[in-house]
Design an enzyme around this catalytic site. Structure first.
Site, short mmCIF file in Angstrom:
data_model
loop_
_atom_site.label_atom_id
_atom_site.label_comp_id
_atom_site.label_asym_id
_atom_site.label_seq_id
_atom_site.Cartn_x
_atom_site.Cartn_y
_atom_site.Cartn_z
N LYS A 226 11.04 -2.29 -2.68
CA LYS A 226 11.95 -0.91 -2.28
C LYS A 226 13.47 -1.29 -1.92
CE LYS A 226 7.71 1.20 -1.01
NZ LYS A 226 7.17 1.87 -2.11
N SER B 79 -5.56 2.14 14.68
CA SER B 79 -4.63 2.68 13.27
C SER B 79 -3.84 4.04 13.45
CB SER B 79 -5.42 2.92 12.08
OG SER B 79 -4.85 2.99 10.93
N HIS C 140 9.24 0.30 4.40
CA HIS C 140 10.22 1.27 4.40
C HIS C 140 11.45 0.93 5.25
CE1 HIS C 140 8.47 3.97 1.54
NE2 HIS C 140 7.21 3.74 1.97
N THR D 61 7.76 -5.25 1.78
CA THR D 61 7.55 -5.44 0.15
C THR D 61 9.13 -5.77 -0.27
OG1 THR D 61 7.19 -3.83 -1.73
CG2 THR D 61 8.63 -2.92 0.23
N SER E 208 7.04 6.90 5.93
CA SER E 208 8.03 7.32 4.47
C SER E 208 8.01 8.65 4.12
CB SER E 208 7.46 6.44 3.35
OG SER E 208 6.19 7.10 3.08
N ARG F 25 -0.80 15.89 -11.09
CA ARG F 25 0.58 15.05 -11.21
C ARG F 25 0.95 14.70 -12.54
NH1 ARG F 25 0.39 11.42 -6.04
NH2 ARG F 25 -0.99 12.54 -4.56
N THR G 90 -0.74 13.40 -0.07
CA THR G 90 0.14 12.50 0.44
C THR G 90 0.50 12.97 1.77
OG1 THR G 90 0.56 12.11 -1.80
CG2 THR G 90 1.93 11.22 -0.01
N THR H 140 -5.75 -13.45 -7.96
CA THR H 140 -4.82 -12.55 -8.97
C THR H 140 -3.48 -13.84 -9.31
OG1 THR H 140 -3.88 -10.79 -9.17
CG2 THR H 140 -3.31 -11.70 -7.00
N THR H 141 -3.10 -13.49 -10.37
CA THR H 141 -2.00 -14.10 -10.60
C THR H 141 -0.81 -14.20 -9.89
OG1 THR H 141 -2.74 -13.78 -13.15
CG2 THR H 141 -0.15 -14.42 -13.07
N1 PMP Z 1 3.12 0.44 2.80
C1 PMP Z 1 4.02 1.44 2.86
C2 PMP Z 1 4.13 2.43 3.97
C3 PMP Z 1 3.98 2.21 1.65
O1 PMP Z 1 4.71 3.32 1.45
C4 PMP Z 1 3.82 1.45 0.21
C5 PMP Z 1 4.24 2.20 -0.96
N2 PMP Z 1 4.94 3.30 -1.20
C6 PMP Z 1 3.27 0.55 0.50
C7 PMP Z 1 2.74 -0.26 1.53
C8 PMP Z 1 2.96 -0.42 -0.72
O2 PMP Z 1 3.98 -1.15 -1.32
P1 PMP Z 1 4.22 -1.53 -2.74
O3 PMP Z 1 4.77 -0.35 -3.23
O4 PMP Z 1 5.10 -2.95 -2.62
O5 PMP Z 1 2.82 -1.87 -3.05
#
Ligand code: PMP
Length: 408
Positions: free
Chosen positions: A252, A140, A221, A249, A193, A25, A367, A281-282
């Site tokens: 995005k 899952s 997404h 999230t 995604s 990468r 991926t 975590t902060t």
């Molecule tokens: N869930 C999915 C399906 C994702 O594609 C991603 C990141 N690409 C995440 C969770 C993680 O989200 P974040 O980038 O906010 O950490």
């Protein structure tokens, strides 16, 4: 440091293997030009140029929206750059609480909880749920994101069933075969995604009802883009109220940073009380929280921006089709162009930059499955038809003469 340690040799060997497989990468350092998004400045091989980027997950260009930027600047001025503590230790400000209330209302849920990323929200929440009581059976989807897989693996005593991607019959067979009285959870995504396909959320909720399972839906997404207020595919399909937990999230379509879950008051309060990835975590920085709040409030009422996204995605899909470029047929805003080989995908991506000043991320194994390597295009409201014509001409040029190696 001792370079004789076998771990160092192991690193070098693993890297050589990754290189040999064409999977090494390389980050292209892209400097976002906020006033000219989706153009970025790139310095590569001694040359600085402006690059047109096709692969941002800032799907609606909200990260460069003036209202969002202003909100962030104002919060930095008044509240500082960082939260200064975990949520428990001086890091909970009124805007963290306001953002959680906004997210709960967006999804029609009792409560919401912020995390430092979408990744952490999945990992921390799923692990916490599966360690809450013995005997969990979790179902899952085979294409669930790594953050969900890692979260599920954190459930020490849970039995994991991976069901075939978006396959209701396979899911039902596995639910039916599990002990009737075991606690069950179905974990899945709305928009996937990499393939850009969409889950049958309502039908999965039907199965959840039939087999008394809770549901966990990742809308990472989809939030901001789907549904009349941008609350995701679950809003679009009118099924948000049927889901136990919706995860999303802010990084995005909202163009900022951070993750969250929304759901029943007891569930959210429990996760808040036990999830390590939340507690230790902060808290998110106030400028990020303020920006996300502005972005969500804008997108709740900005249907025009959503309409433009889908109009642009459909236009690019039809241009690819007319040019005979082998894209995956997708219902979503994501447009994958199939290349079929990691070395070739990386090479096409590099030639797009070097020769045409455009960038699309190569998506390689692990991926996506080996043999399905691709370039992933996410056209947004700022990608014009003229840009698309340039892109199609460039891709045709690069891929012409390589038709034997480009698999649909
Ligand atoms: N869930 C999915 C399906 C994702 O594609 C991603 C990141 N690409 C995440 C969770 C993680 O989200 P974040 O980038 O906010 O950490």
């Amino acid at each position: 440091m001792n370079r004789d340690h076998p771990f160092i040799a192991q690193c070098d060997k693993a890297l050589a293997d990754i290189r040999a497989a064409g999977r090494y990468r390389r980050f292209v350092a892209l400097e976002k030009l906020a006033d000219r998004f989706p153009y970025y400045k790139v310095t590569m091989e001694g040359r600085t140029q402006d690059i047109l980027v096709w692969s941002s997950n800032d799907y609606l260009a909200m990260g460069t929206d003036p209202e969002v930027i202003e909100a962030s600047i104002e919060a930095a001025r008044t509240m500082g750059a960082g939260a200064g503590g975990t949520r428990n230790i001086a890091g909970s400000s009124p805007i963290h609480v306001a953002l959680e209330a906004e997210l709960a209302a967006l999804h029609g849920k009792d409560a919401a909880l912020l995390f430092t990323s979408g990744y952490v929200s999945n990992q921390a929440t799923l692990t916490a749920i599966l360690n809450s009581m013995p005997g969990w059976h979790v179902f899952s989807d085979a294409q669930n994101h790594n953050s969900m897989i890692v979260g599920i693996k954190g459930g020490k005593a849970a039995t994991v069933h991976v069901f075939a991607h978006n396959d209701l019959a396979d899911l039902e067979a596995r639910l039916a075969a599990a002990p009737a009285d075991a606690p069950k959870m179905i974990a899945f995504e709305s928009v996937y995604s990499m393939d850009g396909d969409i889950a049958p959320i309502g039908a999965i909720c039907d199965l959840a009802d039939k087999y008394n399972a809770i549901t966990y839906l990742d809308e990472v997404h989809a939030v901001g883009m789907y549904g009349p207020h941008g609350a995701g595919v679950s809003e679009r399909d009118g099924v948000a109220h049927r889901l136990t937990i919706i995860e999303g999230t802010l990084a995005k379509a909202y163009g900022c940073h951070g993750g969250y879950i929304a759901g029943d008051a007891s569930v959210i309060d429990y996760i808040r009380s036990v999830a390590a990835g939340f507690i230790f975590t902060t808290a998110l920085p106030p400028p990020t929280v303020a920006a996300a709040l502005a972005s969500i409030r804008r997108l709740k009422v900005d249907q025009a921006r959503r309409d433009t996204l889908f109009e642009r995605a459909n236009l690019l899909k039809s241009k690819f089709d007319q040019a005979g470029l082998p894209r995956l047929p997708t219902e979503s805003h994501i447009v994958p162009l199939m290349i079929g080989n990691a070395t070739r995908a990386t090479e096409v991506s590099m030639r797009l930059i070097r020769e045409f000043g455009m960038y699309a991320t190569p998506i390689n194994y692990p991926t996506v499955p080996a043999g399905t390597e691709r370039l992933r295009f996410t056209p947004g409201p700022k990608h014009t038809e003229a840009m698309m014509d340039q892109l199609v001409a460039a891709l045709r040029h690069i891929l012409s003469g390589e038709t034997g190696t480009v698999a649909a």
